[in-house]
Design a protein around this motif. Structure first.
Motif, PDB file in Angstrom:
ATOM      1  N   ASP A  18       8.716 -40.686 -57.879  1.00 15.14           N
ATOM      2  CA  ASP A  18       7.491 -39.524 -57.582  1.00 15.14           C
ATOM      3  C   ASP A  18       7.501 -39.012 -55.982  1.00 15.14           C
ATOM      4  OD1 ASP A  18       6.209 -39.432 -60.135  1.00 15.14           O
ATOM      5  OD2 ASP A  18       5.409 -41.433 -59.265  1.00 15.14           O
ATOM      6  N   ILE A  19       7.565 -37.743 -56.097  1.00 13.68           N
ATOM      7  CA  ILE A  19       7.642 -37.152 -54.711  1.00 13.68           C
ATOM      8  C   ILE A  19       6.391 -36.930 -54.039  1.00 13.68           C
ATOM      9  CG2 ILE A  19       8.588 -35.130 -53.403  1.00 13.68           C
ATOM     10  CD1 ILE A  19      10.715 -34.929 -55.311  1.00 13.68           C
ATOM     11  N   ASP A  20       5.646 -37.950 -53.687  1.00  9.63           N
ATOM     12  CA  ASP A  20       4.498 -37.987 -52.943  1.00  9.63           C
ATOM     13  C   ASP A  20       4.472 -38.274 -51.432  1.00  9.63           C
ATOM     14  OD1 ASP A  20       4.962 -40.739 -52.543  1.00  9.63           O
ATOM     15  OD2 ASP A  20       3.640 -41.189 -54.123  1.00  9.63           O
ATOM     16  N   ASP A  21       3.503 -38.004 -50.646  1.00 10.32           N
ATOM     17  CA  ASP A  21       3.498 -38.199 -49.389  1.00 10.32           C
ATOM     18  C   ASP A  21       4.210 -39.184 -48.671  1.00 10.32           C
ATOM     19  OD1 ASP A  21       2.195 -35.559 -49.506  1.00 10.32           O
ATOM     20  OD2 ASP A  21       0.081 -36.343 -48.532  1.00 10.32           O
TER      21      ASP A  21
ATOM     22  N   GLY B 222      20.764 -30.483 -41.855  1.00  3.77           N
ATOM     23  CA  GLY B 222      21.499 -31.678 -41.816  1.00  3.77           C
ATOM     24  C   GLY B 222      21.031 -32.358 -43.068  1.00  3.77           C
ATOM     25  N   ALA B 223      20.108 -32.073 -43.684  1.00  6.51           N
ATOM     26  CA  ALA B 223      19.359 -33.052 -44.757  1.00  6.51           C
ATOM     27  C   ALA B 223      20.603 -32.779 -46.068  1.00  6.51           C
ATOM     28  CB  ALA B 223      18.160 -32.437 -45.376  1.00  6.51           C
ATOM     29  N   PRO B 224      21.001 -34.015 -46.424  1.00  8.62           N
ATOM     30  CA  PRO B 224      21.910 -34.228 -47.715  1.00  8.62           C
ATOM     31  C   PRO B 224      21.075 -33.177 -48.935  1.00  8.62           C
ATOM     32  CG  PRO B 224      21.452 -36.259 -46.558  1.00  8.62           C
ATOM     33  CD  PRO B 224      20.480 -35.368 -46.122  1.00  8.62           C
ATOM     34  N   PRO B 225      21.921 -32.801 -49.846  1.00  6.50           N
ATOM     35  CA  PRO B 225      21.659 -32.010 -51.020  1.00  6.50           C
ATOM     36  C   PRO B 225      20.259 -32.504 -51.708  1.00  6.50           C
ATOM     37  CG  PRO B 225      24.041 -32.072 -50.858  1.00  6.50           C
ATOM     38  CD  PRO B 225      23.660 -33.082 -49.798  1.00  6.50           C
ATOM     39  N   ALA B 226      20.244 -33.805 -51.981  1.00  4.74           N
ATOM     40  CA  ALA B 226      19.166 -34.299 -52.665  1.00  4.74           C
ATOM     41  C   ALA B 226      17.959 -34.515 -51.889  1.00  4.74           C
ATOM     42  CB  ALA B 226      19.468 -35.808 -53.485  1.00  4.74           C
ATOM     43  N   GLN B 227      18.002 -34.622 -50.800  1.00  3.21           N
ATOM     44  CA  GLN B 227      16.959 -34.725 -49.691  1.00  3.21           C
ATOM     45  C   GLN B 227      16.308 -33.428 -49.533  1.00  3.21           C
ATOM     46  OE1 GLN B 227      17.279 -35.846 -45.474  1.00  3.21           O
ATOM     47  NE2 GLN B 227      15.450 -36.734 -45.720  1.00  3.21           N
ATOM     48  N   ALA B 228      17.342 -32.314 -49.322  1.00  2.00           N
ATOM     49  CA  ALA B 228      16.823 -30.845 -48.856  1.00  2.00           C
ATOM     50  C   ALA B 228      16.118 -30.589 -50.331  1.00  2.00           C
ATOM     51  CB  ALA B 228      18.080 -29.941 -48.680  1.00  2.00           C
ATOM     52  N   ALA B 229      16.566 -30.718 -51.363  1.00  2.00           N
ATOM     53  CA  ALA B 229      16.017 -30.428 -52.688  1.00  2.00           C
ATOM     54  C   ALA B 229      14.594 -30.772 -53.022  1.00  2.00           C
ATOM     55  CB  ALA B 229      16.904 -30.560 -53.958  1.00  2.00           C
ATOM     56  N   CYS B 230      14.444 -32.402 -52.970  1.00  2.00           N
ATOM     57  CA  CYS B 230      13.049 -32.907 -52.932  1.00  2.00           C
ATOM     58  C   CYS B 230      12.378 -32.386 -51.974  1.00  2.00           C
ATOM     59  CB  CYS B 230      13.523 -34.238 -52.822  1.00  2.00           C
ATOM     60  SG  CYS B 230      14.260 -35.003 -54.107  1.00  2.00           S
ATOM     61  N   TRP B 231      12.663 -32.224 -50.821  1.00  2.00           N
ATOM     62  CA  TRP B 231      11.565 -31.954 -49.533  1.00  2.00           C
ATOM     63  C   TRP B 231      11.312 -30.232 -49.874  1.00  2.00           C
ATOM     64  CZ3 TRP B 231       9.062 -33.390 -45.225  1.00  2.00           C
ATOM     65  CH2 TRP B 231       8.902 -34.810 -44.802  1.00  2.00           C
ATOM     66  N   GLY B 232      12.264 -29.575 -50.162  1.00  2.00           N
ATOM     67  CA  GLY B 232      12.035 -28.325 -50.358  1.00  2.00           C
ATOM     68  C   GLY B 232      10.893 -27.773 -51.603  1.00  2.00           C
TER      69      GLY B 232
ATOM     70  N   GLY C 164      10.270 -18.327 -56.266  1.00  2.00           N
ATOM     71  CA  GLY C 164      11.647 -18.806 -56.343  1.00  2.00           C
ATOM     72  C   GLY C 164      12.624 -18.576 -55.425  1.00  2.00           C
ATOM     73  N   ASP C 165      12.408 -17.554 -54.622  1.00  2.00           N
ATOM     74  CA  ASP C 165      13.284 -16.863 -53.494  1.00  2.00           C
ATOM     75  C   ASP C 165      12.881 -17.716 -52.299  1.00  2.00           C
ATOM     76  OD1 ASP C 165      14.732 -15.112 -54.955  1.00  2.00           O
ATOM     77  OD2 ASP C 165      12.708 -13.688 -54.677  1.00  2.00           O
ATOM     78  N   VAL C 166      11.641 -18.060 -52.161  1.00  2.00           N
ATOM     79  CA  VAL C 166      11.064 -18.944 -51.000  1.00  2.00           C
ATOM     80  C   VAL C 166      11.370 -20.291 -51.130  1.00  2.00           C
ATOM     81  CG1 VAL C 166       8.941 -19.789 -50.062  1.00  2.00           C
ATOM     82  CG2 VAL C 166       8.943 -17.191 -50.487  1.00  2.00           C
ATOM     83  N   LEU C 167      11.373 -20.828 -52.242  1.00  6.08           N
ATOM     84  CA  LEU C 167      12.082 -22.231 -52.475  1.00  6.08           C
ATOM     85  C   LEU C 167      13.248 -22.571 -52.153  1.00  6.08           C
ATOM     86  CD1 LEU C 167      11.561 -25.442 -53.277  1.00  6.08           C
ATOM     87  CD2 LEU C 167      11.931 -24.285 -55.718  1.00  6.08           C
ATOM     88  N   ALA C 168      14.258 -21.384 -52.605  1.00  7.46           N
ATOM     89  CA  ALA C 168      15.584 -21.507 -52.587  1.00  7.46           C
ATOM     90  C   ALA C 168      15.889 -21.510 -50.854  1.00  7.46           C
ATOM     91  CB  ALA C 168      16.260 -20.445 -53.156  1.00  7.46           C
ATOM     92  N   GLY C 169      15.061 -20.784 -50.185  1.00 12.09           N
ATOM     93  CA  GLY C 169      15.263 -20.435 -48.833  1.00 12.09           C
ATOM     94  C   GLY C 169      14.757 -21.740 -48.008  1.00 12.09           C
ATOM     95  N   ILE C 170      13.697 -22.351 -48.459  1.00  8.94           N
ATOM     96  CA  ILE C 170      13.216 -23.513 -47.607  1.00  8.94           C
ATOM     97  C   ILE C 170      14.438 -24.757 -47.838  1.00  8.94           C
ATOM     98  CG2 ILE C 170      11.797 -25.440 -47.779  1.00  8.94           C
ATOM     99  CD1 ILE C 170       9.587 -23.399 -48.995  1.00  8.94           C
ATOM    100  N   ILE C 171      14.821 -24.924 -49.186  1.00 10.27           N
ATOM    101  CA  ILE C 171      16.092 -25.826 -49.416  1.00 10.27           C
ATOM    102  C   ILE C 171      17.390 -25.563 -48.504  1.00 10.27           C
ATOM    103  CG2 ILE C 171      17.536 -26.624 -50.943  1.00 10.27           C
ATOM    104  CD1 ILE C 171      15.433 -26.351 -53.444  1.00 10.27           C
ATOM    105  N   ALA C 172      17.781 -24.235 -48.498  1.00  7.82           N
ATOM    106  CA  ALA C 172      19.017 -23.809 -47.742  1.00  7.82           C
ATOM    107  C   ALA C 172      18.519 -24.187 -46.105  1.00  7.82           C
ATOM    108  CB  ALA C 172      19.097 -22.235 -47.821  1.00  7.82           C
ATOM    109  N   GLY C 173      17.144 -23.953 -45.483  1.00  7.61           N
ATOM    110  CA  GLY C 173      17.122 -24.194 -44.353  1.00  7.61           C
ATOM    111  C   GLY C 173      17.193 -25.583 -43.975  1.00  7.61           C
ATOM    112  N   LEU C 174      16.628 -26.620 -44.886  1.00  8.12           N
ATOM    113  CA  LEU C 174      16.611 -27.892 -44.560  1.00  8.12           C
ATOM    114  C   LEU C 174      18.150 -28.369 -44.719  1.00  8.12           C
ATOM    115  CD1 LEU C 174      13.362 -29.123 -46.914  1.00  8.12           C
ATOM    116  CD2 LEU C 174      13.608 -28.751 -44.362  1.00  8.12           C
ATOM    117  N   ALA C 175      18.752 -27.789 -45.639  1.00  7.15           N
ATOM    118  CA  ALA C 175      20.259 -28.217 -45.820  1.00  7.15           C
ATOM    119  C   ALA C 175      21.120 -28.134 -44.268  1.00  7.15           C
ATOM    120  CB  ALA C 175      21.027 -27.751 -46.977  1.00  7.15           C
ATOM    121  N   ALA C 176      20.750 -26.468 -43.856  1.00  7.53           N
ATOM    122  CA  ALA C 176      21.405 -26.139 -42.511  1.00  7.53           C
ATOM    123  C   ALA C 176      20.943 -27.114 -41.512  1.00  7.53           C
ATOM    124  CB  ALA C 176      20.741 -25.028 -42.074  1.00  7.53           C
TER     125      ALA C 176
END
Length: 323
Positions: free
Chosen positions: A10-13, A259-269, A245-257
């Motif tokens: 579960d992705i909680d705080d 240095g967040a690994p792909p799974a972390q960027a997706a979960c946090w995004g 959805g465009d905002v979500l994709a941008g958040i994930i890309a920013g987190l990946a940039a």
């Protein structure tokens, strides 16, 4: 949760705080915060790439390059003064010509993450460009996020692709389909995906070598190794709006940039996107807030959930007498 997936996280705080994002050193510059390249937009949907680009910067990326159609490049540049904006030649179908490869390929050595898809309309041209870019992206170890018609690279394979061989990425990519897009990509029934997304997301992640964020009232994120996460967004229908959805994709890309690994960027995004919607709903009402308003909530959420930030670290060093 599907009964056969008992170890879904579960992705909680508490989960997010136990998995902190990479933080830039307090004395660092924009280079260490990561460079994100976003490819997208079209004559009819230039706003999508502006939403994604804004979200990527709000997620903490330090540098931004946008590649979009020459017909809208000036408009996008005016809307995003923080970005370098590159105009690409377009087909009459609104897709980008393969000549764009000569402009984009050299950039792969200079970026940390690339998002492809927001606002793009020509699936065939987009797929050709994705496949042409993959070798250089893989060689440079660029984190690739595929959204919207960028994901059609799975279905539209190059002419020399071995017959009967399914598409599988050499390095894990991040994909962000909603259930309708997932039905298109897999041939599965959309209603079945809505009701039971876990197993299809896991299967797709393993077959495609992708971190799959299958969006819905309960979003599930599946990694190629079978790990599964979930985030319940059922209480905020306000997120179901154009551009979200465009905002979500941008958040994930920013987190990946960053240095967040792909799974972390997706979960946090996914978590930041949902919590941004919750904050707007509490302040403005459940319905009627706009996707463009979501990115503005991200910086405060990052500080709230992400632990010490660079400013705090700098203050700590000053207090301890460090130079």
């Amino acid at each position: 949760m599907d009964a056969n997936h008992r170890h879904t996280f579960d992705i909680d705080d508490a989960f997010l705080r136990a998995w902190p994002l990479p933080q830039p050193h307090a004395g660092g510059d924009k280079e260490i915060r990561g460079h994100v390249l976003i490819l997208g937009g079209s004559r009819e949907m230039p706003g999508a790439i502006i939403l994604s680009a804004t979200a990527a910067m709000r997620a903490g990326a330090g540098k931004l390059t946008i590649a979009t159609g020459a017909s809208v490049a000036q408009l996008v540049a005016m809307a995003m003064p923080e970005a370098r904006v590159i105009g690409l030649e377009e087909h009459e179908t609104d897709g980008f010509k393969l000549d764009a490869l000569s402009t984009l390929d050299p950039l792969t050595d200079r970026v940390d993450a690339m998002l492809v898809g927001p606002g793009m309309r020509d699936e065939a041209s987009t797929a050709r460009l994705v496949h042409a870019l993959l070798p250089s992206l893989d060689a440079a170890e660029v984190n690739l996020v595929l959204d919207a018609c960028g994901m059609d690279a799975l279905l539209r394979l190059p002419p020399d692709w071995p017959e009967g061989k399914p598409m599988r990425f050499a390095r894990p990519v991040i994909m962000t389909p909603h259930c309708g897009e997932m039905a298109h990509l897999t041939g599965r029934d959309k209603d079945t995906l809505v009701d039971a997304p876990d197993a299809p997301a896991q299967t797709a992640a393993q077959e495609w070598n992708a971190v799959v964020a299958l969006k819905g009232r309960r979003t599930v994120i599946a990694a190629p190794d079978g790990t599964l996460w979930q985030h319940d967004c059922a209480g905020n229908v306000g997120l179901a709006a154009s551009g979200s959805g465009d905002v979500l994709a941008g958040i994930i890309a920013g987190l990946a940039a960053r240095g967040a690994p792909p799974a972390q960027a997706a979960c946090w995004g996914v978590a930041l996107h949902a919590r941004a919607g919750d904050r707007l709903a509490a302040r403005m009402g459940t319905l009627g807030y706009l996707a463009r308003e979501l990115p503005g909530e991200i910086p405060a959420l990052l500080e709230q959930l992400g632990g010490k930030n660079a400013v705090e670290e700098q203050a700590i060093r000053r207090e301890s007498g460090e130079q």
